[in-house]
Design a protein around this motif. Sequence first.
Motif, mmCIF file in Angstrom:
data_model
loop_
_atom_site.group_PDB
_atom_site.id
_atom_site.type_symbol
_atom_site.label_atom_id
_atom_site.label_comp_id
_atom_site.label_asym_id
_atom_site.label_seq_id
_atom_site.Cartn_x
_atom_site.Cartn_y
_atom_site.Cartn_z
ATOM 1 N N UNK A 50 4.209 26.492 -5.093
ATOM 2 C CA UNK A 50 3.266 25.405 -4.079
ATOM 3 C C UNK A 50 3.224 24.122 -4.405
ATOM 4 N N UNK A 51 3.364 23.656 -5.743
ATOM 5 C CA UNK A 51 2.952 22.149 -5.932
ATOM 6 C C UNK A 51 4.242 21.469 -5.775
ATOM 7 N N UNK A 52 5.429 22.195 -6.114
ATOM 8 C CA UNK A 52 6.724 21.367 -6.059
ATOM 9 C C UNK A 52 7.760 21.699 -4.817
ATOM 10 N N UNK A 53 7.859 23.167 -4.840
ATOM 11 C CA UNK A 53 8.918 23.536 -3.714
ATOM 12 C C UNK A 53 8.405 23.132 -2.516
ATOM 13 N N UNK B 60 0.756 -1.212 -0.042
ATOM 14 C CA UNK B 60 0.089 -0.111 -0.031
ATOM 15 C C UNK B 60 0.911 1.337 0.059
ATOM 16 N N UNK B 61 1.978 1.156 0.777
ATOM 17 C CA UNK B 61 2.739 2.564 0.753
ATOM 18 C C UNK B 61 3.411 2.511 -0.403
ATOM 19 N N UNK B 62 3.931 1.511 -1.317
ATOM 20 C CA UNK B 62 4.419 1.485 -2.627
ATOM 21 C C UNK B 62 3.326 2.222 -3.566
ATOM 22 N N UNK B 63 2.068 1.643 -3.508
ATOM 23 C CA UNK B 63 0.934 2.178 -4.416
ATOM 24 C C UNK B 63 0.833 3.666 -4.196
ATOM 25 N N UNK B 64 0.920 4.145 -2.667
ATOM 26 C CA UNK B 64 0.863 5.360 -2.535
ATOM 27 C C UNK B 64 1.874 6.404 -3.071
ATOM 28 N N UNK B 65 3.041 5.700 -3.127
ATOM 29 C CA UNK B 65 3.976 6.652 -3.839
ATOM 30 C C UNK B 65 3.919 6.653 -5.248
ATOM 31 N N UNK B 66 3.396 5.955 -5.863
ATOM 32 C CA UNK B 66 2.988 5.874 -7.292
ATOM 33 C C UNK B 66 1.731 6.997 -7.491
ATOM 34 N N UNK B 67 0.921 6.844 -6.434
ATOM 35 C CA UNK B 67 -0.289 7.955 -6.724
ATOM 36 C C UNK B 67 0.394 9.307 -6.304
ATOM 37 N N UNK B 68 1.251 9.496 -5.543
ATOM 38 C CA UNK B 68 1.954 10.732 -5.007
ATOM 39 C C UNK B 68 2.609 11.329 -6.280
ATOM 40 N N UNK B 69 3.291 10.387 -7.032
ATOM 41 C CA UNK B 69 4.245 10.773 -8.034
ATOM 42 C C UNK B 69 3.224 11.566 -9.166
ATOM 43 N N UNK B 70 2.015 10.660 -9.447
ATOM 44 C CA UNK B 70 0.961 11.330 -10.431
ATOM 45 C C UNK B 70 0.459 12.848 -9.752
ATOM 46 N N UNK B 71 0.260 12.716 -8.369
ATOM 47 C CA UNK B 71 -0.326 14.023 -8.129
ATOM 48 C C UNK B 71 0.716 15.177 -8.004
ATOM 49 N N UNK B 72 2.175 15.002 -7.868
ATOM 50 C CA UNK B 72 2.976 15.583 -8.029
ATOM 51 C C UNK B 72 3.273 16.409 -9.349
ATOM 52 N N UNK B 73 3.304 15.304 -10.397
ATOM 53 C CA UNK B 73 3.662 15.690 -11.813
ATOM 54 C C UNK B 73 2.546 16.293 -12.741
ATOM 55 N N UNK B 74 1.350 16.108 -12.326
ATOM 56 C CA UNK B 74 0.084 16.409 -13.038
ATOM 57 C C UNK B 74 0.111 18.016 -13.217
#
Length: 311
Positions: A199-202, A141-155
């Motif tokens: 806001x989104x990255x820094x 679940x933690x690994x899945x959360x990292x991928x979801x977080x990656x999308x939320x960060x990049x989009x």
Amino acid sequence: MENHRNISEFVLLGLSYGQKMQIFCFVFFLFCYAALLGGNILIIISVQFSPLLNQPMYYFLVHLSSIDIFYTSTVTPKLIADLLVEKKTISYGNCMFQVFVLHFFGGIEIFILTAMAYDRYVAICKPLHYMLIMNRTKCNLLVLATWVGGVAHAFPLFSIVFSLPFCDVNEIDHFFCDVFPLIDIACTDTFIDGVLVITFSGLVISGTFVALLISYGVILFTLRHQSAEGRQKALSTCGTHITVVTLWFVPAIFIYLRPPTTFPEDKIFSLFYTIVAPMFNPLIYSLRNQEMKNTMRKVWCQTFLLKGIHN
């Protein structure tokens, strides 16, 4: 979208204009990329074929090594190839794709490092409940959360860059497509875009970094009550993680937590979190970890021994 069509490709100014320096950089970065691929693949194979895979720390380490390969491969092969040509170009579509993929895998890396810090916190601060808390379902679940977080960060960052109009200027003062260099050449007022990037990255990067420092501070405080042997082992592991976190986060914070301006030093700092830190990760995690060194020795000695017997 009409303004987008005025620019079909971008010109990357790269790192250096001198031919001798470009040849040196080509050899150096080719070596770095080969070392990065070799080291991370070595860790992945060694852990996959050993009992260490059942331990959450090494389970996360395999994912970190995999992400390091994908993350660096979005930038380094293009950088190496461009050092051999005079004019370094990238199409508009590939540039937008590079922005998204770079921040997608970069976001995953941030959150995997956070998951590894949480794993160390549980192991040291709650050792009796460690296996119950850090079970395989929780790790997945933690690994899945990292991928979801990656999308939320990049989009959001991708959306900001994709909406920018580009008119006549198409020279990017960088060796890859990134948010601030693209904002710098957009033919519109980009103040709001710069604030959104911070806001989104820094803030995400700096907030995560502060949270990691606090977690390691709690761990170090807890170590006072452990035996000398246990304290030494825990300090070695935590020291490894803190080194990796510092190499990655400090340059990234310098780049993204400031007004949307570009400096010549940005390229050097970008090298740290795109190439240097991922290259050193395998060395740091293997050379400072006796358990990892023993596992790698055992796995590869058995491999060569079986191959010799088979031949």
